[in-house]
Every structure is written in structure tokens, then in C-alpha cells.
Design a protein around this motif. Structure first.
Motif, short mmCIF file in Angstrom:
data_model
loop_
_atom_site.label_atom_id
_atom_site.label_comp_id
_atom_site.label_asym_id
_atom_site.label_seq_id
_atom_site.Cartn_x
_atom_site.Cartn_y
_atom_site.Cartn_z
N LEU A 1 0.84 -1.21 0.00
CA LEU A 1 0.00 0.00 0.00
C LEU A 1 0.88 1.26 0.00
CD1 LEU A 1 -2.78 -1.06 2.56
CD2 LEU A 1 -3.02 -0.87 0.08
N LYS A 2 1.95 1.20 0.79
CA LYS A 2 2.86 2.36 0.86
C LYS A 2 3.52 2.62 -0.50
CE LYS A 2 4.06 2.15 5.72
NZ LYS A 2 4.93 1.46 6.65
N SER A 3 3.84 1.52 -1.19
CA SER A 3 4.55 1.68 -2.47
C SER A 3 3.64 2.28 -3.55
CB SER A 3 5.12 0.34 -2.93
OG SER A 3 4.05 -0.51 -3.31
N LEU A 4 2.33 2.13 -3.38
CA LEU A 4 1.39 2.69 -4.37
C LEU A 4 1.03 4.11 -3.94
CD1 LEU A 4 -0.81 -0.53 -4.69
CD2 LEU A 4 0.86 0.30 -6.35
N SER A 5 1.88 5.07 -4.32
CA SER A 5 1.75 6.42 -3.76
C SER A 5 0.42 7.09 -4.12
CB SER A 5 2.92 7.29 -4.21
OG SER A 5 2.92 7.39 -5.61
N HIS A 6 -0.19 6.70 -5.25
CA HIS A 6 -1.45 7.35 -5.63
C HIS A 6 -2.59 7.04 -4.64
CE1 HIS A 6 -1.80 3.33 -7.37
NE2 HIS A 6 -3.12 3.50 -7.37
N LEU A 7 -2.39 5.99 -3.82
CA LEU A 7 -3.43 5.66 -2.83
C LEU A 7 -3.38 6.61 -1.63
CD1 LEU A 7 -3.18 1.75 -2.64
CD2 LEU A 7 -4.61 3.12 -4.14
N GLY A 8 -2.19 7.21 -1.40
CA GLY A 8 -2.04 8.12 -0.25
C GLY A 8 -2.24 7.41 1.06
N PHE A 9 -1.67 6.20 1.17
CA PHE A 9 -1.81 5.43 2.41
C PHE A 9 -1.07 6.14 3.54
CE2 PHE A 9 -0.18 1.76 5.05
CZ PHE A 9 -1.39 1.52 5.68
N GLN A 10 -1.76 6.47 4.63
CA GLN A 10 -1.18 7.24 5.73
C GLN A 10 -0.66 6.34 6.84
OE1 GLN A 10 -1.56 11.05 5.88
NE2 GLN A 10 -1.56 10.51 3.73
N ASP A 11 -1.57 5.53 7.41
CA ASP A 11 -1.14 4.59 8.43
C ASP A 11 -2.18 3.48 8.56
OD1 ASP A 11 -3.14 5.47 10.42
OD2 ASP A 11 -1.93 7.28 10.50
N GLY A 12 -1.81 2.42 9.26
CA GLY A 12 -2.71 1.27 9.33
C GLY A 12 -2.58 0.51 10.63
N GLU A 13 -2.70 1.23 11.73
CA GLU A 13 -2.59 0.58 13.05
C GLU A 13 -3.85 -0.25 13.32
OE1 GLU A 13 -0.81 2.07 16.28
OE2 GLU A 13 0.94 2.50 15.04
N GLY A 14 -3.67 -1.44 13.83
CA GLY A 14 -4.83 -2.30 14.12
C GLY A 14 -5.56 -2.55 12.82
N GLY A 15 -6.85 -2.37 12.86
CA GLY A 15 -7.62 -2.56 11.63
C GLY A 15 -8.08 -1.24 11.04
N HIS A 16 -7.43 -0.13 11.42
CA HIS A 16 -7.85 1.19 10.94
C HIS A 16 -6.87 1.70 9.90
CE1 HIS A 16 -10.77 1.39 14.22
NE2 HIS A 16 -9.81 0.89 14.98
N LEU A 17 -7.30 1.74 8.66
CA LEU A 17 -6.41 2.17 7.58
C LEU A 17 -6.83 3.56 7.10
CD1 LEU A 17 -6.47 -1.14 5.45
CD2 LEU A 17 -5.06 -0.60 7.43
N SER A 18 -5.86 4.50 7.08
CA SER A 18 -6.17 5.86 6.63
C SER A 18 -5.58 6.10 5.25
CB SER A 18 -5.58 6.89 7.58
OG SER A 18 -6.16 6.73 8.83
N PHE A 19 -6.39 6.70 4.37
CA PHE A 19 -5.93 7.01 3.01
C PHE A 19 -6.25 8.46 2.69
CE2 PHE A 19 -6.70 2.49 3.08
CZ PHE A 19 -5.65 1.94 2.35
N LEU A 20 -5.34 9.08 1.97
CA LEU A 20 -5.60 10.41 1.40
C LEU A 20 -5.31 10.30 -0.09
CD1 LEU A 20 -6.39 13.26 2.33
CD2 LEU A 20 -3.98 13.75 2.64
N PRO A 21 -6.26 9.68 -0.84
CA PRO A 21 -5.97 9.34 -2.24
C PRO A 21 -5.76 10.57 -3.12
CG PRO A 21 -8.07 8.41 -1.51
CD PRO A 21 -7.63 9.35 -0.45
N ARG A 22 -4.88 10.45 -4.08
CA ARG A 22 -4.64 11.54 -5.03
C ARG A 22 -5.85 11.66 -5.95
NH1 ARG A 22 1.06 10.96 -6.98
NH2 ARG A 22 2.30 11.19 -5.09
N LYS A 23 -5.93 12.81 -6.60
CA LYS A 23 -7.03 13.01 -7.56
C LYS A 23 -7.01 11.90 -8.60
CE LYS A 23 -8.00 17.90 -7.32
NZ LYS A 23 -7.69 19.20 -7.85
N GLY A 24 -8.16 11.38 -8.93
CA GLY A 24 -8.24 10.33 -9.96
C GLY A 24 -8.27 8.93 -9.37
N THR A 25 -7.90 8.84 -8.08
CA THR A 25 -7.95 7.51 -7.43
C THR A 25 -9.29 7.38 -6.72
OG1 THR A 25 -5.58 7.61 -7.09
CG2 THR A 25 -6.77 5.98 -5.81
N ARG A 26 -10.03 6.33 -7.03
CA ARG A 26 -11.38 6.18 -6.46
C ARG A 26 -11.32 5.26 -5.24
NH1 ARG A 26 -13.89 3.20 -10.00
NH2 ARG A 26 -16.01 3.64 -9.28
N VAL A 27 -12.17 5.57 -4.27
CA VAL A 27 -12.20 4.75 -3.04
C VAL A 27 -12.57 3.30 -3.36
CG1 VAL A 27 -13.30 4.50 -0.76
CG2 VAL A 27 -12.67 6.76 -1.61
N PRO A 28 -13.54 3.02 -4.25
CA PRO A 28 -13.87 1.61 -4.55
C PRO A 28 -12.66 0.84 -5.07
CG PRO A 28 -15.56 3.05 -5.42
CD PRO A 28 -14.47 3.94 -4.93
#
Lengths: 308, 253
Positions: free
Chosen positions: A244-271
Motif C-alpha cells: 500500500l505504501k509503495s502505491l503512492s497514488h493511494l495516499g496510504f497514511q497509516d494502518g494501526e490495528g484494523g484502521h487504515l487511513s488514506f488520502l488518495p490523489r485526484k483520480g484515485t477512487r475509493v472503490p
């Protein structure tokens, strides 16, 4: 609203190094403007240009319409630089009187008393500054910046090196200056929490370029538009986190426990993110829109420009 | 001009209230008292040998001229070496100089204010000590033995006007170099020029006895002051805030 600071396309070389690259932004009257960036990003150089200490190679810098080199512009600015610039061998009063005279004030006694009151140093007014703590020095430097009653205050890391209670005091004084004294404040800081609490407009500079600029609330809304938190039934595996970290367009922030935070770049869809997680065997419990903090915005901007 | 005066007054107050100033005044006072006592004694002994006035006169005039040149030179060098380097280096490191430059003060008014605050006390002390030495030589030895008072008009102009003008140009050069480069460079230039000057005056006075009492010497001092002044004026055109800030600590931040 009247523009107080206007920087248009400021570029500056120091030696061979291009320290500022087309820096442009403006602050309006009444703003508390947060100026953020990592060490060596160009914050101090920008401030030096703003105060007429360095001449830009190109571009234009004005304060309330006056070119920063002009006397009229500098009379409208009070400042606190990286070093407080106070004379240890003089008392607080003597330091303030010295600057009052530099600004051509003929009878500054009342004003000196008022600013010493404002920073709550009236009891130590006749003590040598060499005996002051770091927090007291910064408060006095703020008072000095206010002595000639300028319309703009330029503050470079005012709370750096100050203990937490001192930081709170300084923050209150800055807010007082902004609201009661109706000053426009340009605040360069590393302290994201401080900027988030008191600033209404920000700019983030990195490698001499402005990466983000605008009203803080609006930026947060815009950045939060895409921010998403995905809950999974179990913590994701380290290899998946790495992917997830390597795919920078996803904007993966952190993933402690089961909580994953993303700040996706424009053009990247949540689905698309959800599908990727499901494909990798993660079980999704929920997907939530998220309010983004300044810290997240800052790290997203600064990380994005880090060399790989 | 106002800015220069503000900086001058503040720096002068700092210098006058510093331990270094008290120390220099104490040392200068002790040396001056010694000179005031020893010089007339030496002259008295020499004049007591019965040397004819016509023969003694050029020697005495030369001696007085030497004292009138060396005393202000030495005092100004001590002041420049003490205040044009270390305090300026500290001002750069502590950021007080950068804060000053961020005000409406110009780089030139800061430079002139600092130069004057070093030069004026040195000039006043130098003039007082020179006067004391000359008076003591005359009243303690020359006048009682010969009925003459030796201090010619060219010596007066050289000692109190032309040489100080040269030294003012030299101090302003030292302060300028300290502001825009490493303060040690400013100090080195002043001391180097000072040592050369002392050597030249010493050598010339030993070879050409009449020179230090002549208008020629006064005009050399004036020409030197004009030349150095022109060089300083030319260099000062490139003095600006950016050069001072970039020569200070943390310039690449």
C-alpha cells in the motif's frame, strides 16, 4: 480585504543553490498566516526577503503596496527572527527604547509600558535581559516587535525552544495581538498544532517552492473530501502494508490495528482501494469519510516531494 | 543621519560601560603617567649635558612629533582591535545585527554608527594623552632648560586633525570588513596597516630629523587620509544588508 504581504514569483540563489523558486502568496489584513515547511525549505530566506535583508533574483515583494526595500514598508513591520536579537547587557526597557528610537519615536515611554504589560513583563522591566529565561526573552522580543505599533508582525519560530507553558503564554499573546491589537501576523513555524490552532491561512513551502497555499479550513475541507478510513476485521499483514505504501497514488497514511487511513490523489477512487484490499484477502468492516488534520496534510505534501 | 546617531549612542554606551573600556583606560592611564614622568626626565638629563639649542632643537621637535604620532595611533589600534572584531562577531552570531538591519536603518548608518562609537572615544583619549605627554615634555624639561615651547603648528594639525582623519578612515575600513566578512579579517587589516605605519614613521623619523615637525609630514598624513578615505568610500558603495546577513551565522538557513 486589503493585501498586506504580496510575494510574486520570488526566486533567489545563495551561491549555486536555488533556495527560492517562484514563491508567490499573499496575506490579507487580519490574517494569522502560518508558513510551514521542513528545515532548509526556504522559510527563513523568504522571511529575509520579506524584511528587505536579501534581494530576490527575480520577482516582487511588497508590504501594503510598498516595495520591501522602502523605509515605509519596514516601518509597517515588527519582527521576531530566529535569534531574538535582544541585547543581554541592556534591561528590557533599554532594549525597547533602543528600537523605539530607531523607529523615530520621540516619546515612547507610554508605548513601552503598554507592550511590556501586553507580554506581562512589567515587573522585570529594569532587569538585564541576560537574566531572562528563553520564554521571557521571546515574550520581550514580541514586545519589541510591537513597540512601534506596526500593522504586520513577522514571527519566525516564536515558540521554538520554549517550555509548554511558555508556548501557551506566547500563543495567547499572539492571539491577543491579532484580535485586540488588530495586527496581521505572519507566523513561520514547525509546530503544526500551534498553526492549526491559531492560523486561518497557510502556505507550505518545500525545496523553495510553495506546495500548498490557501485558507486552512478550505484546504482541510478539500483534502478531507478524499480522505477515507477503512476498517478491516484484522490488522493487515506487513507485506500488504508495504505494498500500500509503495502505491503512492493511494495516499496510504497509516494502518494501526484494523484502521487504515488514506488520502488518495485526484483520480484515485475509493472503490478501487477497497477492491485492492479485498483482492489481497482483507475483510472490510466499514468505509468512512475522514476529517484531515493539518499534520496529515503537511506530511502528504512534504512526503510527496521527498526524493525517492 | 538619525539612524547613525541612534546606533552610535547605544554602542558608545555599551563600550563605555564595558569591562574592556575600564581596563584599556587603566592601562592607558598607567602608560601615560609613566610617559609623562619618564619623557621629561630623559629630556632633562639630555639637555643638562649642555647641548646647544640649535643642535638640540631638531632632535626635540622630532621627539615631540614622534610622541604626537605614536600616541593617537596606538590608542586607536587598541580600540579597533578590542571593539571592531569580537563584539561584532558576537552581534552576528546572536542575531542582534540582523535584527538591527531588519529595521528602517540602512547598512551604512549601522556601519557609521559603529565606526564612530569606536573612533570617538579613542580619539578623545588619544588627544588628551597626547596633550598630556607634550605638555609634560615641555613644562617638565624643555621650557625650564631652554625657555622654548616645542609643538609646532604642523605637528598640531597632524596629531589632532590629519592623522585622526587617516585613522577614522582606517577604523571605518576595519568595521566595514568586519561587517561583510569574518571580523578577524577586519582586525588583521587594521593591525597590519597600523604596524606598517608605526614602522614607517619610526624609520623616517630616524633618517629625516626635520620631517615630523614639517608641513610636508602633515600633508603626507592628509594625503594618506584622503587616499584611504577614497578607497573606503569606493568600497562602501557595495556595502548592503545582504552582504552583512550572508556573512553572519546561519546564512544558508
Amino acid at each position: 480585504m486589503k493585501d498586506v504581504i504580496t510575494l510574486e514569483g520570488i526566486s533567489k540563489h545563495l551561491g549555486q543553490r536555488e533556495v527560492l523558486r517562484g514563491v508567490s502568496f499573499a496575506t490579507q489584513q487580519g490574517d494569522i498566516f502560518g508558513f510551514l515547511g521542513p528545515n532548509g525549505a526556504g522559510k527563513t530566506t523568504t522571511i529575509r526577503v520579506l524584511l528587505g535583508l536579501l534581494r530576490p533574483d527575480s520577482g516582487k515583494a511588497t508590504i501594503m503596496g510598498e516595495h520591501v526595500d522602502r523605509d515605509e514598508a519596514r516601518r509597517k513591520v515588527g519582527f521576531l527572527l530566529e535569534s531574538d536579537g535582544l541585547y543581554d547587557n541592556k534591561t528590557a526597557e533599554e532594549n525597547l527604547w533602543y528600537y523605539a528610537r530607531i523607529y523615530g519615536m520621540t516619546d515612547p515611554a507610554q508605548r513601552v509600558d503598554r507592550v511590556l504589560n501586553l507580554v506581562e513583563l512589567q515587573d522585570r522591566a529594569t532587569d538585564k535581559v541576560g537574566t531572562y529565561s528563553r520564554g521571557m526573552r521571546q515574550r520581550l522580543a514580541l514586545a519589541r516587535a510591537m513597540t512601534h505599533n506596526p500593522e504586520l508582525l513577522v514571527l519566525d519560530e516564536p515558540t521554538a525552544g520554549v517550555d509548554p507553558s511558555g508556548q501557551i503564554d506566547l500563543r495567547d499573546i499572539i492571539l491577543n495581538m491579532a484580535h485586540k491589537e488588530r495586527k496581521t501576523i505572519f507566523l513561520s513555524s514547525h509546530n503544526l498544532d500551534e498553526v492549526q490552532r491559531i492560523c486561518n491561512r497557510i502556505a507550505i513551502i518545500d525545496r523553495g517552492e510553495i506546495k500548498l497555499y490557501g485558507e486552512l479550513e478550505q484546504l482541510r475541507r478539500e483534502m478531507s473530501r478524499n480522505a477515507v478510513e477503512i476498517e478491516t476485521t484484522e490488522a493487515i499483514s506487513p507485506p500488504l502494508a508495504d505494498e500500500l505504501k509503495s502505491l503512492s497514488h493511494l495516499g496510504f497514511q497509516d494502518g494501526e490495528g484494523g484502521h487504515l487511513s488514506f488520502l488518495p490523489r485526484k483520480g484515485t477512487r475509493v472503490p478501487d482501494i477497497v477492491r485492492l484490499l479485498v483482492d489481497r484477502g482483507a475483510e472490510i468492516e466499514g468505509v468512512y469519510a475522514k476529517q484531515t488534520s493539518l499534520e496529515k496534510i503537511y506530511s502528504a505534501i512534504v512526503k510527496e516531494t521527498e526524493p525517492s | 543621519m538619525k539612524g547613525t546617531l541612534v546606533v552610535f549612542r547605544s554602542d558608545l554606551s555599551d563600550i563605555v560601560h564595558s569591562r574592556g573600556f575600564i581596563l584599556i583606560c587603566a592601562i592607558t592611564g598607567a602608560v601615560s603617567i609613566a610617559a609623562v614622568v619618564v619623557a621629561p626626565m630623559a629630556l632633562r638629563d639630555w639637555l643638562a649635558t649642555g647641548v646647544p639649542w640649535e643642535e638640540a632643537r631638531p632632535m626635540i621637535e622630532n621627539f615631540v612629533g614622534l610622541a604626537a604620532s605614536y600616541v593617537p595611533l596606538l590608542i586607536i589600534f587598541v580600540f579597533t582591535a578590542t571593539w571592531a572584531t569580537d563584539p561584532l562577531a558576537k552581534e552576528k552570531a546572536r542575531g542582534t545585527l540582523e535584527s538591527l538591519l531588519a529595521t528602517p536603518l540602512t547598512a551604512k548608518s549601522v556601519w557609521m554608527g559603529k565606526t564612530l562609537s569606536i573612533f570617538l572615544p579613542a580619539y578623545i583619549i588619544g588627544a588628551v594623552v597626547t596633550l598630556a605627554v607634550i605638555l609634560s615634555m615641555n613644562l617638565g624639561a624643555i621650557t625650564p632648560a631652554t625657555g622654548q615651547f616645542v609643538f609646532l603648528p604642523p605637528q598640531g594639525f597632524t596629531s589632532f586633525v590629519f592623522l585622526p582623519l587617516f585613522l577614522f578612515a582606517l577604523v571605518s575600513l576595519g568595521v566595514m570588513l568586519s561587517l561583510i566578512t569574518n571580523p578577524v579579517i577586519g582586525q588583521t587589516v587594521v593591525i597590519l596597516v597600523g604596524v606598517i605605519l608605526l614602522q614607517v614613521i619610526g624609520q623616517v623619523s630616524a633618517r629625516v630629523l626635520w620631517l615630523l615637525a614639517s608641513w610636508d609630514y602633515a600633508l603626507y598624513a592628509l594625503a594618506g587620509a584622503a587616499l584611504l578615505g577614497a578607497i573606503v568610500f569606493y568600497l562602501s558603495r557595495s556595502l548592503n544588508k545582504e552582504k552583512i546577513v550572508l556573512s553572519s551565522k546561519g546564512k544558508w538557513a
